[in-house]
Design a protein around this motif. Structure first.
Motif, PDB file in Angstrom:
ATOM      1  N   LYS A 353       0.840  -1.198   0.000  1.00  0.00           N
ATOM      2  CA  LYS A 353       0.000   0.000   0.000  1.00  0.00           C
ATOM      3  C   LYS A 353       0.873   1.245   0.000  1.00  0.00           C
ATOM      4  O   LYS A 353       2.017   1.215   0.475  1.00  0.00           O
ATOM      5  N   ASP A 354       0.319   2.339  -0.524  1.00  0.00           N
ATOM      6  CA  ASP A 354       1.049   3.603  -0.544  1.00  0.00           C
ATOM      7  C   ASP A 354       0.912   4.304   0.800  1.00  0.00           C
ATOM      8  O   ASP A 354       0.320   3.766   1.749  1.00  0.00           O
ATOM      9  N   ILE A 355       1.437   5.524   0.883  1.00  0.00           N
ATOM     10  CA  ILE A 355       1.446   6.217   2.172  1.00  0.00           C
ATOM     11  C   ILE A 355       0.034   6.591   2.622  1.00  0.00           C
ATOM     12  O   ILE A 355      -0.189   6.863   3.802  1.00  0.00           O
ATOM     13  N   ALA A 356      -0.935   6.584   1.694  1.00  0.00           N
ATOM     14  CA  ALA A 356      -2.331   6.867   2.063  1.00  0.00           C
ATOM     15  C   ALA A 356      -3.076   5.601   2.442  1.00  0.00           C
ATOM     16  O   ALA A 356      -4.268   5.655   2.760  1.00  0.00           O
ATOM     17  N   GLY A 357      -2.383   4.453   2.444  1.00  0.00           N
ATOM     18  CA  GLY A 357      -3.018   3.198   2.805  1.00  0.00           C
ATOM     19  C   GLY A 357      -3.803   2.568   1.672  1.00  0.00           C
ATOM     20  O   GLY A 357      -4.551   1.610   1.898  1.00  0.00           O
ATOM     21  N   LYS A 358      -3.635   3.065   0.443  1.00  0.00           N
ATOM     22  CA  LYS A 358      -4.350   2.512  -0.698  1.00  0.00           C
ATOM     23  C   LYS A 358      -3.511   1.435  -1.369  1.00  0.00           C
ATOM     24  O   LYS A 358      -2.291   1.550  -1.479  1.00  0.00           O
ATOM     25  N   ILE A 359      -4.195   0.410  -1.837  1.00  0.00           N
ATOM     26  CA  ILE A 359      -3.520  -0.756  -2.411  1.00  0.00           C
ATOM     27  C   ILE A 359      -2.872  -0.381  -3.744  1.00  0.00           C
ATOM     28  O   ILE A 359      -3.499   0.227  -4.612  1.00  0.00           O
ATOM     29  N   SER A 360      -1.577  -0.750  -3.894  1.00  0.00           N
ATOM     30  CA  SER A 360      -0.874  -0.526  -5.154  1.00  0.00           C
ATOM     31  C   SER A 360      -0.491  -1.840  -5.825  1.00  0.00           C
ATOM     32  O   SER A 360      -0.300  -1.884  -7.044  1.00  0.00           O
ATOM     33  N   TRP A 361      -0.383  -2.922  -5.033  1.00  0.00           N
ATOM     34  CA  TRP A 361      -0.036  -4.221  -5.622  1.00  0.00           C
ATOM     35  C   TRP A 361      -0.420  -5.330  -4.651  1.00  0.00           C
ATOM     36  O   TRP A 361      -0.343  -5.157  -3.428  1.00  0.00           O
ATOM     37  N   VAL A 362      -0.883  -6.458  -5.205  1.00  0.00           N
ATOM     38  CA  VAL A 362      -1.166  -7.665  -4.410  1.00  0.00           C
ATOM     39  C   VAL A 362      -0.618  -8.860  -5.169  1.00  0.00           C
ATOM     40  O   VAL A 362      -0.472  -8.823  -6.392  1.00  0.00           O
ATOM     41  N   ASN A 363      -0.302  -9.929  -4.440  1.00  0.00           N
ATOM     42  CA  ASN A 363       0.172 -11.134  -5.105  1.00  0.00           C
ATOM     43  C   ASN A 363      -1.011 -12.014  -5.508  1.00  0.00           C
ATOM     44  O   ASN A 363      -2.154 -11.781  -5.096  1.00  0.00           O
ATOM     45  N   PRO A 364      -0.795 -13.038  -6.337  1.00  0.00           N
ATOM     46  CA  PRO A 364      -1.893 -13.900  -6.791  1.00  0.00           C
ATOM     47  C   PRO A 364      -2.654 -14.567  -5.661  1.00  0.00           C
ATOM     48  O   PRO A 364      -3.865 -14.801  -5.783  1.00  0.00           O
ATOM     49  N   SER A 365      -1.963 -14.912  -4.563  1.00  0.00           N
ATOM     50  CA  SER A 365      -2.648 -15.571  -3.443  1.00  0.00           C
ATOM     51  C   SER A 365      -3.717 -14.660  -2.846  1.00  0.00           C
ATOM     52  O   SER A 365      -4.797 -15.134  -2.455  1.00  0.00           O
ATOM     53  N   PHE A 366      -3.432 -13.357  -2.776  1.00  0.00           N
ATOM     54  CA  PHE A 366      -4.428 -12.432  -2.229  1.00  0.00           C
ATOM     55  C   PHE A 366      -5.609 -12.281  -3.197  1.00  0.00           C
ATOM     56  O   PHE A 366      -6.758 -12.177  -2.769  1.00  0.00           O
ATOM     57  N   GLU A 367      -5.310 -12.275  -4.499  1.00  0.00           N
ATOM     58  CA  GLU A 367      -6.394 -12.221  -5.484  1.00  0.00           C
ATOM     59  C   GLU A 367      -7.304 -13.444  -5.352  1.00  0.00           C
ATOM     60  O   GLU A 367      -8.537 -13.341  -5.413  1.00  0.00           O
ATOM     61  N   GLN A 368      -6.679 -14.625  -5.165  1.00  0.00           N
ATOM     62  CA  GLN A 368      -7.456 -15.855  -5.018  1.00  0.00           C
ATOM     63  C   GLN A 368      -8.262 -15.843  -3.725  1.00  0.00           C
ATOM     64  O   GLN A 368      -9.408 -16.296  -3.696  1.00  0.00           O
ATOM     65  N   LEU A 369      -7.693 -15.301  -2.657  1.00  0.00           N
ATOM     66  CA  LEU A 369      -8.374 -15.256  -1.368  1.00  0.00           C
ATOM     67  C   LEU A 369      -9.601 -14.348  -1.422  1.00  0.00           C
ATOM     68  O   LEU A 369     -10.673 -14.702  -0.923  1.00  0.00           O
ATOM     69  N   THR A 370      -9.453 -13.181  -2.035  1.00  0.00           N
ATOM     70  CA  THR A 370     -10.540 -12.198  -2.022  1.00  0.00           C
ATOM     71  C   THR A 370     -11.497 -12.344  -3.204  1.00  0.00           C
ATOM     72  O   THR A 370     -12.639 -11.882  -3.130  1.00  0.00           O
ATOM     73  N   GLY A 371     -11.003 -12.959  -4.303  1.00  0.00           N
ATOM     74  CA  GLY A 371     -11.821 -13.036  -5.504  1.00  0.00           C
ATOM     75  C   GLY A 371     -11.735 -11.787  -6.357  1.00  0.00           C
ATOM     76  O   GLY A 371     -12.352 -11.709  -7.423  1.00  0.00           O
ATOM     77  N   TYR A 372     -10.971 -10.771  -5.904  1.00  0.00           N
ATOM     78  CA  TYR A 372     -10.819  -9.519  -6.656  1.00  0.00           C
ATOM     79  C   TYR A 372      -9.495  -9.530  -7.422  1.00  0.00           C
ATOM     80  O   TYR A 372      -8.449  -9.847  -6.844  1.00  0.00           O
ATOM     81  N   PRO A 373      -9.486  -9.176  -8.716  1.00  0.00           N
ATOM     82  CA  PRO A 373      -8.211  -9.001  -9.434  1.00  0.00           C
ATOM     83  C   PRO A 373      -7.539  -7.696  -9.003  1.00  0.00           C
ATOM     84  O   PRO A 373      -8.173  -6.819  -8.425  1.00  0.00           O
ATOM     85  N   LEU A 374      -6.261  -7.560  -9.337  1.00  0.00           N
ATOM     86  CA  LEU A 374      -5.497  -6.387  -8.917  1.00  0.00           C
ATOM     87  C   LEU A 374      -6.108  -5.089  -9.428  1.00  0.00           C
ATOM     88  O   LEU A 374      -6.150  -4.093  -8.705  1.00  0.00           O
ATOM     89  N   ASN A 375      -6.603  -5.088 -10.667  1.00  0.00           N
ATOM     90  CA  ASN A 375      -7.124  -3.837 -11.227  1.00  0.00           C
ATOM     91  C   ASN A 375      -8.355  -3.323 -10.476  1.00  0.00           C
ATOM     92  O   ASN A 375      -8.662  -2.135 -10.499  1.00  0.00           O
TER      93      ASN A 375
END
Length: 535
Positions: A353-375
Motif C-alpha cells: 500500500k502507498d502512504i495513504a493506505g491505498k492498495i498498489s499491488w497484491v500477489n496472486p494468493s491475495f487475489e485468489q483469497l478475495t476473488g478480486y483481481p489487482l485492477n
C-alpha cells in the motif's frame, strides 16, 4: 576585314598588279594597229579598270562592315554577360550578406559598396563617407577592440575581426576582413569586406553550449561515448571508457573488433548480428544490452544505444553511440525478480500500500483469497472493498490509528470476498522506509484463519460442556451420593424394621436421582464427542 588599312593596302596591291598586266597585254594587242585604234583600246582599259575598282571597293567595304558588325555583336554579348555577371555577383553578395568597403587612410573617408548601403538600410547617395558614421554603429562594448584591431592592421597589413554592428536597428554579429594597399611604400588605404555572420555565430554559440551541456551530462552520467567512422572503420572514445571500464581512451583510434572482443562470448554474436542488421537496413536507432569485460577482469552489464548518420546519398557514414553502466541496476533487477517470484508463489496474501493506505499491488494468493483481481483492488483501501456487516468497526478503527502512526500491527478481522462470503484473516502490517529513511508505504502479510477460528469456537463450546460435566460431577452427583451414605448409616442403626425400610426407600430415590444425573452427563459427553467427530 577588321582594319581599314588592310583594305587600302589590298586595293593598292591589286591596282599595281592590274597596271602591270594590263599594260603588257595591251602592248601585245595593239602591236601594228593604227594609232586611232590604240587610243580606243587604252580608253576601254581605263573604263574597265574603273568598273573593276568599283566592284573591288564595294566588296572590300562590305567585307569590312561585316567584320565590324561581328565585332560589335561580340562586344555587345560580352557587355551583356559582364552586366549579368555583375548582377549575379551583386545578388550573391546580397544573399550572402557580404559588402565591400575601402578606407582611405589619408582623408579618413570610407568608400561604400551598394551592398553596404543595403545592410544599413540606406540609399547609395547617402552622405556617409566619413568613418565616424561607421564607428557610431559599432557596439560600445566592441569599439575599443575594433580600434585596436584597426591599428594592428596598419602594422601587420591584414585585418580579421568579429564584432557587433547595428544593422537595420538591431545588433548583428559581423566579420570584417581587410588588407592594406600601399602606395610609394606607404599605407594608402585598407580594402576589405564585411559579412553578416549573426546566423552562423548563433549556431556556433548554440553548438558550443550544446557541447558544453553534453560534456556536463557525460560527467554526470559517466556514459562512454563512441564514434564509429564507417568509411575508415575507426572508433574514437571519450573519457567514459576509462572511468567506467578502466581502458585508456587516449591511445587514439580503436578498431570495432576490439570492443566486440570485450563482449561476453554468450552475447557477442547476438549483439554483432543486431548491429550489422542496423547498419544494413539503415535504421536510425539501435540499442542492445550485454555483458562487457572490464580492464580488471570482471564483467559488467551495459546498455548500449546508437544513432546512424548517413550521407546525402543515404549511405551510412558514421555511428554515434553511448554505453551506460547498468550493472548495479541489472543485478538489483534480478534480485527484485527473484523476490517477486518468491512473493508470487507464497500461500499467504501480500499487499503493498502507498502512504495513504491505498492498495498498489497484491500477489496472486491475495487475489485468489478475495476473488478480486489487482485492477479492482488498486487505488482502494482494504476497508473500502473488503469490510462487511460482521467486520469489527473497533478493529477497523485500530488499523486506521496504526496507519496514521506508521506503526506495526497484528490483528484478526472478518473480511468479505467478492462473492459476499465472510472469512477470517490475520493481518501483519509494517511500514516501508525508502533509502533516504522516509516513509513510503506499507506491506501487509494476510493469512486466512477461518478454519482456525471455527476450531477455536468448537474448543470453546467443548470447554463449556466440560465445565458443565465437571459441575455435574462435582456438585450434582455429590448430593445424592452424600444422601445415600447418610441414609445407609442410619439404616444400620435403625431400631425396627419399619424405620429401616423407610431409610431404604429414601436411598432408592437417591439412586434414581443419581442415575438421572449420570444419564444427563452421558448425554453431554455424547454431544461433545459428536461435535468433535463431526456427527
Amino acid at each position: 576585314m577588321k582594319n581599314k588599312n588592310y583594305i587600302v593596302l589590298l586595293y593598292v596591291i591589286i591596282g599595281c598588279v592590274w597596271v602591270v598586266l594590263s599594260d603588257q597585254l595591251i602592248a601585245f594587242l595593239v602591236d601594228g594597229m593604227p594609232v586611232k585604234d590604240r587610243a580606243l583600246i587604252n580608253s576601254l582599259k581605263g573604263f574597265f579598270f574603273i568598273a573593276f575598282s568599283a566592284v573591288l571597293l564595294h566588296y572590300l567595304v562590305n567585307l569590312y562592315n561585316r567584320g565590324k558588325k561581328r565585332e560589335l555583336a561580340y562586344l555587345q554579348r560580352a557587355l551583356d554577360n559582364s552586366k549579368k555577371d555583375q548582377q549575379q555577383w551583386y545578388y550573391a553578395h546580397k544573399m550572402a550578406k557580404i559588402a565591400s568597403w575601402e578606407y582611405l587612410l589619408q582623408t579618413d573617408e570610407v568608400i561604400w559598396s551598394d551592398n553596404l548601403y543595403t545592410l544599413f538600410g540606406l540609399t547609395p547617395d547617402a552622405a556617409i563617407t566619413t568613418v565616424s558614421f561607421f564607428l557610431e554603429q559599432i557596439h560600445p562594448d566592441d569599439l575599443d577592440g575594433f580600434l585596436a584591431a584597426h591599428e594592428k592592421t596598419k602594422i601587420t597589413g591584414e585585418m580579421d575581426y568579429v564584432h557587433r554592428l547595428k544593422i537595420d536597428g538591431e545588433w548583428r554579429h559581423v566579420r570584417e576582413a581587410g588588407k592594406v594597399i600601399y602606395q610609394d611604400g606607404k599605407p594608402y588605404k585598407i580594402s576589405g569586406v564585411l559579412k553578416d555572420i549573426t546566423d552562423s555565430f548563433n549556431r556556433e554559440l548554440l553548438l558550443n553550449n550544446a557541447l558544453e551541456r553534453h560534456e556536463l551530462v557525460n560527467k554526470a552520467t559517466h556514459d562512454a561515448i563512441w564514434d564509429w567512422d564507417l568509411t575508415t572503420s575507426q572508433v574514437t572514445w571519450n573519457s567514459g571508457l576509462k572511468q567506467l571500464f578502466g581502458y585508456d581512451n587516449t591511445k587514439g583510434f580503436f578498431k570495432p573488433d576490439w570492443w566486440i572482443g570485450k563482449m561476453h562470448p554468450s552475447d557477442s554474436k547476438r549483439v554483432l548480428d543486431s548491429l550489422n542488421a542496423f547498419v544494413k537496413q539503415a535504421k536510425k536507432r539501435w540499442e542492445a544490452s550485454y555483458r562487457l569485460l572490464c580492464a580488471d577482469g570482471t564483467y559488467k552489464y551495459v546498455f548500449d544505444q546508437a544513432y546512424l548518420v548517413t550521407g546525402e546519398d543515404g549511405a551510412p557514414r558514421r555511428i554515434i553511440g553511448a554505453v551506460k553502466d547498468v550493472d548495479e541496476l541489472r543485478r538489483k533487477d534480478e534480485e527484485n525478480k527473484q523476490l517477486a517470484d518468491v512473493v508470487s508463489k507464497v500461500k499467504s496474501g501480500v499487499v503493498i500500500k502507498d502512504i495513504a493506505g491505498k492498495i498498489s499491488w497484491v500477489n496472486p494468493s491475495f487475489e485468489q483469497l478475495t476473488g478480486y483481481p489487482l485492477n479492482e483492488l488498486k487505488g482502494k483501501t482494504p476497508g473500502e472493498i473488503l469490510y462487511g456487516p460482521e467486520t469489527s468497526r473497533v478493529t477497523g478503527d485500530a488499523i486506521i490509528a496504526s496507519l496514521k502512526a506508521h506503526d506495526f500491527f497484528n490483528i484478526e478481522i472478518i473480511n468479505y470476498s467478492k462473492s459476499g462470503d465472510p472469512y477470517w484473516v490475520e493481518v501483519n502490517s509494517t511500514s516501508i522506509v525508502d533509502s533516504d529513511g522516509q516513509h513510503s508505504g506499507y506491506i501487509d502479510i494476510v493469512t486466512e484463519i477461518t478454519e482456525r477460528k471455527k476450531r477455536e469456537v468448537e474448543i470453546s463450546e467443548q470447554n463449556h460442556t466440560l465445565k458443565e460435566i465437571a459441575w455435574i460431577n462435582s456438585h450434582e452427583i455429590r448430593k445424592p451420593v452424600a444422601s445415600i451414605l447418610g441414609l445407609s448409616a442410619l439404616a444400620n442403626v435403625a431400631a425396627n424394621q419399619e424405620e429401616k425400610e423407610e431409610y431404604y426407600k429414601r436411598i432408592n430415590n437417591c439412586v434414581k436421582e443419581m442415575d438421572e444425573i449420570i444419564h444427563q452427563t452421558s448425554a453431554k459427553v455424547n454431544e461433545l464427542m459428536g461435535k468433535e467427530h463431526g456427527f
